[in-house]
Design an enzyme around this catalytic site. Structure first.
Site, PDB file in Angstrom:
ATOM      1  N   THR A 289       0.957  -1.091  -0.198  1.00  0.00           N
ATOM      2  CA  THR A 289      -0.131  -0.061  -0.138  1.00  0.00           C
ATOM      3  C   THR A 289       0.865   1.324  -0.009  1.00  0.00           C
ATOM      4  O   THR A 289       1.809   1.304  -0.922  1.00  0.00           O
ATOM      5  CB  THR A 289      -0.975   0.071   1.179  1.00  0.00           C
ATOM      6  N   CYS A 290       0.687   2.458   0.993  1.00  0.00           N
ATOM      7  CA  CYS A 290       1.759   3.479   1.110  1.00  0.00           C
ATOM      8  C   CYS A 290       1.485   4.259   2.299  1.00  0.00           C
ATOM      9  O   CYS A 290       0.857   3.808   3.252  1.00  0.00           O
ATOM     10  CB  CYS A 290       1.852   4.276  -0.212  1.00  0.00           C
ATOM     11  N   GLY A 291       2.182   5.295   2.366  1.00  0.00           N
ATOM     12  CA  GLY A 291       1.978   6.289   3.491  1.00  0.00           C
ATOM     13  C   GLY A 291       0.689   7.014   3.656  1.00  0.00           C
ATOM     14  O   GLY A 291      -0.081   6.757   4.461  1.00  0.00           O
TER      15      GLY A 291
ATOM     16  N   TRP B 295      -1.150   3.723   5.005  1.00  0.00           N
ATOM     17  CA  TRP B 295      -0.845   3.317   6.268  1.00  0.00           C
ATOM     18  C   TRP B 295      -1.378   4.438   7.002  1.00  0.00           C
ATOM     19  O   TRP B 295      -1.695   4.248   8.402  1.00  0.00           O
ATOM     20  CB  TRP B 295       0.665   3.433   6.206  1.00  0.00           C
TER      21      TRP B 295
END
Length: 296
Positions: A250-252, A280
């Site tokens: 996924t990511c930040g 995230w």
């Protein structure tokens, strides 16, 4: 809504398109919250001629967790495009000032709303300048408002918190389990490094895999300077990156996950690739979330 377009275009291809067809160029530059750079001010100083500025944090839906750049409603999306003079048949070309960073997330938004006649400028504004193409400064000229009916969102492209939690509880051998790829740095994934957002734990979603977004990008140096910018690796090298890492992502905040989404589409455009919109930041902000901090 419109016939398809290549996922990536070169500066030369964009220059040719601008002379021959209805093209809308949108600057979608965005910077991390700990960056001193300001996308709005940089646009005023320099942008591709005729470009408009689309702020991904404003063309977005509100969030109960105060998250930025969440997928907008169809009404917000269509109203923004009407203000830019974009038609449903316009070829929209998206770029950012780092080469490849936030433009893939914008492309994900356009494609998810059915505007498939949309592309990312590979190398963005830096590559445009390296190839000797013109820029302009100051306020943009007024444009006639267009009519852009509210489109339908492809909900299968978006994953919610509840879907991510449910998927994380599945065994990886389950044929219904989806592979989750985390685009953040490996240190943030393992929990060894802190998050750039104060008070947010690092770590990762159970059963997710680490594939930092820069594994899909090559760094280029601007001639006669120490400045760099990024472009996508060719599809064959993207395939090798997937094999070499032996991990997946996924990511930040939902931004650089767009780079992985686009990279996977460049490898196989028909692939079913979704994006966890909250990413995230949304996951770790919830006290009930299970967070792992070990490397796979």
């Amino acid at each position: 809504m419109s016939s398809g377009a290549p996922l990536l275009v070169t500066p030369k291809a964009l220059q040719d398109l601008k002379a021959t067809t209805d093209v809308a160029v949108l600057d979608v530059s965005w910077f991390m919250p700990n960056s001193p750079r300001n996308a709005v001010e940089e646009f005023k100083v320099k942008h591709i001629p005729g470009a408009r500025r689309l702020d991904l944090d404003k063309v977005a839906a509100p969030s109960e967790l105060a998250l930025k750049h969440m997928m907008p409603s169809a009404q917000v999306f269509s109203e923004a495009l009407e203000n830019f003079g974009v038609n449903p048949t316009s070829h929209v070309v998206l770029y950012d000032s780092q080469g490849i960073f936030s433009a893939p997330r914008a492309l994900f938004m356009f494609r998810s709303f059915g505007h498939v006649k949309s592309s990312v400028l590979d190398g963005g504004l830096p590559k445009w300048e390296v190839e000797g193409l013109p820029t302009e400064a100051g306020a943009v000229t007024e444009t006639s408002r267009s009519t852009y009916p509210a489109p339908s969102l492809a909900n299968e492209n978006i994953r919610s918190y509840e879907q991510m939690v449910s998927n994380s509880e599945k065994d990886l051998s389950d044929p219904l389990a989806e592979i989750v790829l985390d685009a953040r740095s490996h240190g943030r994934y393992t929990g060894a490094d802190p998050e750039p957002r104060p008070g947010l734990s690092s770590g990762h979603i159970p059963h997710s895999f680490s594939l930092a977004f820069n594994a899909f990008l090559q760094t280029n140096t601007v001639p006669n300077s120490d400045k760099t910018y990024t472009t996508f690796f060719p599809p064959d090298q993207l395939r090798r990156a997937l094999v070499a890492t032996e991990r997946d992502t996924t990511c930040g905040s939902g931004m650089t996950a767009g780079i992985l989404w686009l990279g996977l589409k460049l490898v196989e455009e028909s692939a079913l690739v979704s994006l966890y919109d909250e990413s995230w930041t949304g996951y770790a902000a919830r006290p009930e979330s299970k967070i792992e901090k070990n490397a796979p």
